[in-house]
Scaffold this motif. Structure first.
Motif, mmCIF file in Angstrom:
data_model
loop_
_atom_site.group_PDB
_atom_site.id
_atom_site.type_symbol
_atom_site.label_atom_id
_atom_site.label_comp_id
_atom_site.label_asym_id
_atom_site.label_seq_id
_atom_site.Cartn_x
_atom_site.Cartn_y
_atom_site.Cartn_z
ATOM 1 N N GLU A 159 0.810 -1.217 0.000
ATOM 2 C CA GLU A 159 0.000 0.000 0.000
ATOM 3 C C GLU A 159 0.845 1.270 0.000
ATOM 4 N N SER A 160 1.753 1.403 0.951
ATOM 5 C CA SER A 160 2.548 2.627 1.020
ATOM 6 C C SER A 160 3.537 2.720 -0.139
ATOM 7 N N SER A 161 4.006 1.572 -0.650
ATOM 8 C CA SER A 161 4.931 1.586 -1.784
ATOM 9 C C SER A 161 4.268 2.162 -3.023
ATOM 10 N N LEU A 162 3.032 1.737 -3.283
ATOM 11 C CA LEU A 162 2.328 2.236 -4.462
ATOM 12 C C LEU A 162 1.911 3.695 -4.277
ATOM 13 N N ARG A 163 1.589 4.057 -3.064
ATOM 14 C CA ARG A 163 1.202 5.445 -2.803
ATOM 15 C C ARG A 163 2.385 6.388 -3.018
ATOM 16 N N GLU A 164 3.560 5.954 -2.586
ATOM 17 C CA GLU A 164 4.735 6.822 -2.664
ATOM 18 C C GLU A 164 5.414 6.783 -4.026
ATOM 19 N N ARG A 165 5.389 5.627 -4.682
ATOM 20 C CA ARG A 165 6.139 5.470 -5.934
ATOM 21 C C ARG A 165 5.257 5.433 -7.176
ATOM 22 N N GLY A 166 4.010 5.061 -7.002
ATOM 23 C CA GLY A 166 3.110 4.927 -8.142
ATOM 24 C C GLY A 166 2.733 3.479 -8.381
ATOM 25 N N ASP A 167 1.616 3.289 -9.097
ATOM 26 C CA ASP A 167 1.120 1.933 -9.326
ATOM 27 C C ASP A 167 2.111 1.057 -10.095
ATOM 28 N N TRP A 168 2.958 1.689 -10.910
ATOM 29 C CA TRP A 168 3.927 0.939 -11.697
ATOM 30 C C TRP A 168 4.853 0.107 -10.824
ATOM 31 N N PHE A 169 5.011 0.489 -9.553
ATOM 32 C CA PHE A 169 5.952 -0.220 -8.678
ATOM 33 C C PHE A 169 5.439 -1.601 -8.277
ATOM 34 N N TYR A 170 4.157 -1.862 -8.492
ATOM 35 C CA TYR A 170 3.602 -3.187 -8.171
ATOM 36 C C TYR A 170 4.371 -4.282 -8.912
ATOM 37 N N ARG A 171 4.682 -4.026 -10.173
ATOM 38 C CA ARG A 171 5.452 -5.011 -10.937
ATOM 39 C C ARG A 171 6.860 -5.175 -10.379
ATOM 40 N N ARG A 172 7.433 -4.104 -9.869
ATOM 41 C CA ARG A 172 8.767 -4.204 -9.270
ATOM 42 C C ARG A 172 8.765 -5.112 -8.044
ATOM 43 N N LEU A 173 7.674 -5.094 -7.289
ATOM 44 C CA LEU A 173 7.578 -5.989 -6.131
ATOM 45 C C LEU A 173 7.619 -7.442 -6.577
ATOM 46 N N PHE A 174 7.010 -7.747 -7.711
ATOM 47 C CA PHE A 174 7.086 -9.106 -8.238
ATOM 48 C C PHE A 174 8.486 -9.423 -8.747
ATOM 49 N N TRP A 175 9.183 -8.409 -9.271
ATOM 50 C CA TRP A 175 10.590 -8.631 -9.631
ATOM 51 C C TRP A 175 11.375 -9.080 -8.400
ATOM 52 N N GLU A 176 11.113 -8.411 -7.291
ATOM 53 C CA GLU A 176 11.846 -8.737 -6.064
ATOM 54 C C GLU A 176 11.527 -10.164 -5.596
ATOM 55 N N THR A 177 10.259 -10.556 -5.643
ATOM 56 C CA THR A 177 9.923 -11.937 -5.264
ATOM 57 C C THR A 177 10.575 -12.923 -6.222
ATOM 58 N N GLY A 178 10.663 -12.552 -7.510
ATOM 59 C CA GLY A 178 11.303 -13.435 -8.482
ATOM 60 C C GLY A 178 12.777 -13.628 -8.196
ATOM 61 N N LEU A 179 13.454 -12.559 -7.798
ATOM 62 C CA LEU A 179 14.868 -12.675 -7.439
ATOM 63 C C LEU A 179 15.050 -13.580 -6.218
ATOM 64 N N ILE A 180 14.181 -13.422 -5.227
ATOM 65 C CA ILE A 180 14.252 -14.294 -4.046
ATOM 66 C C ILE A 180 14.088 -15.746 -4.462
ATOM 67 N N GLY A 181 13.096 -16.007 -5.301
ATOM 68 C CA GLY A 181 12.861 -17.373 -5.756
ATOM 69 C C GLY A 181 14.039 -17.947 -6.524
ATOM 70 N N GLN A 182 14.623 -17.174 -7.425
ATOM 71 C CA GLN A 182 15.731 -17.702 -8.231
ATOM 72 C C GLN A 182 16.963 -17.967 -7.381
ATOM 73 N N VAL A 183 17.226 -17.113 -6.392
ATOM 74 C CA VAL A 183 18.346 -17.379 -5.481
ATOM 75 C C VAL A 183 18.102 -18.697 -4.739
ATOM 76 N N LEU A 184 16.889 -18.908 -4.255
ATOM 77 C CA LEU A 184 16.591 -20.136 -3.518
ATOM 78 C C LEU A 184 16.612 -21.369 -4.427
ATOM 79 N N TYR A 185 16.205 -21.214 -5.668
ATOM 80 C CA TYR A 185 16.310 -22.332 -6.626
ATOM 81 C C TYR A 185 17.765 -22.796 -6.733
ATOM 82 N N LEU A 186 18.678 -21.856 -6.916
ATOM 83 C CA LEU A 186 20.087 -22.216 -7.096
ATOM 84 C C LEU A 186 20.691 -22.728 -5.795
ATOM 85 N N GLU A 187 20.288 -22.157 -4.669
ATOM 86 C CA GLU A 187 20.763 -22.653 -3.381
ATOM 87 C C GLU A 187 20.313 -24.088 -3.161
#
Length: 234
Positions: A148-176
Motif C-alpha cells: 500500500e505505502s509503496s504504491l502510494r509513494e512510488r506509483g502503481d507501476w511499482f507493483y510489478r517491481r515488487l514481483f521482480w523482487e519476489t522473483g529474485l528471491i525465488g531464483q536465489v533459492l532455486y540455485l541454493e
C-alpha cells in the motif's frame, strides 16, 4: 538423502536447475545450510545490486524439517528495520523469539524469529491451495511485500517491481537448493487472505505475493530428460 553438490560451477548449477514436482516428506536440511540460504537473500550481495530499492519483501516461513530448529512458523526479515512494524502488525501472541547465529554460523540467523512452535505442515498445505508440496519439503514460505505505502509513494507501476523482487528471491533459492543437493519450486496458487489472517495482518500494507517450497525431490516417472542444446549431446 541430501547430497550437496561438489565441484560444480555456477554455470552447471544454473543449467541443471529445475522445479520439483513433489518432495519425499522425510529428508531434513542442516541448520547451517538453511541459515546460509537466508543470508544470501539480503543485500548487498549479488544479485541484489540489480535492483535500486531497499528490501520490500520479507518471509513468513513454515519450517518442517530443518535440523536444530523447532518446527513452526518463523519470520525472516531481509531488513531488520521492519521488526517493530511487523511485531505491531501481527498477532500479539506471536513469540518473536530470536534465533541468533551461534559462533561460526551464517548470519542468516540474525533476523530469523520463531513466531509459533508447532507442526505447520498442514497449515502450509492448506494455504497453498491444498498442495502437498508446501508441507512435504524442508520448509515453505510466503513472500510478504509492502504494497500500500509503496504504491502510494512510488506509483502503481511499482507493483510489478515488487514481483521482480519476489522473483529474485525465488531464483536465489532455486540455485541454493541445487547446490545443496535438493530441489525447489515456486507455488503460484495460494490463498492470500487466509495467509494474512493466519499472521494477524489486516489492511493492504503487507500482502502475500508469492509462495515457495524446498525439499528432496521425488522422481516422476512420467517425465524424461533430454539434452536441450546440441553442445550438450557432445
Amino acid at each position: 538423502i541430501l547430497s550437496p553438490a561438489s565441484g560444480l560451477t555456477a554455470r552447471s548449477i544454473i543449467l541443471q536447475r529445475r522445479s520439483a514436482l513433489g518432495f519425499d516428506a522425510r529428508s531434513t536440511l542442516p541448520r547451517a545450510v538453511f541459515l546460509s540460504m537466508l543470508a544470501r537473500l539480503r543485500p548487498p550481495a549479488a544479485p541484489w545490486d540489480a535492483i535500486d530499492w531497499p528490501p520490500h519483501v520479507h518471509l513468513l516461513l513454515f519450517v518442517h524439517r530443518v535440523d536444530g530448529l523447532v518446527p513452526g512458523l518463523y519470520a525472516f526479515l531481509r531488513d531488520p528495520a521492519v521488526l517493530d512494524e511487523w511485531r505491531a502488525a501481527m498477532r500479539p501472541e506471536m513469540l518473536w523469539e530470536p534465533i541468533g547465529a551461534s559462533p561460526g554460523e551464517p548470519a542468516g540467523a540474525d533476523d530469523l524469529f520463531l513466531l509459533v512452535p508447532t507442526d505447520v505442515s498442514w497449515v502450509a498445505n492448506r494455504l497453498s491451495c491444498d498442495q502437498d508440496i508446501a508441507g512435504d519439503g524442508f520448509f515453505s514460505l510466503a513472500m510478504l511485500a509492502r504494497v500500500e505505502s509503496s504504491l502510494r509513494e512510488r506509483g502503481d507501476w511499482f507493483y510489478r517491481r515488487l514481483f521482480w523482487e519476489t522473483g529474485l528471491i525465488g531464483q536465489v533459492l532455486y540455485l541454493e537448493a541445487e547446490a545443496a543437493g535438493a530441489r525447489a519450486t515456486g507455488i503460484g496458487c495460494f490463498y492470500d487472505d487466509p495467509v494474512h489472517e493466519a499472521a494477524g495482518l489486516s489492511g493492504h500494507e503487507w500482502q502475500s505475493l508469492y509462495h515457495f517450497s524446498m525439499g528432496v525431490p521425488v522422481d516422476d516417472g512420467r517425465l524424461t530428460t533430454e539434452p536441450g542444446y546440441a553442445w550438450e549431446r557432445e
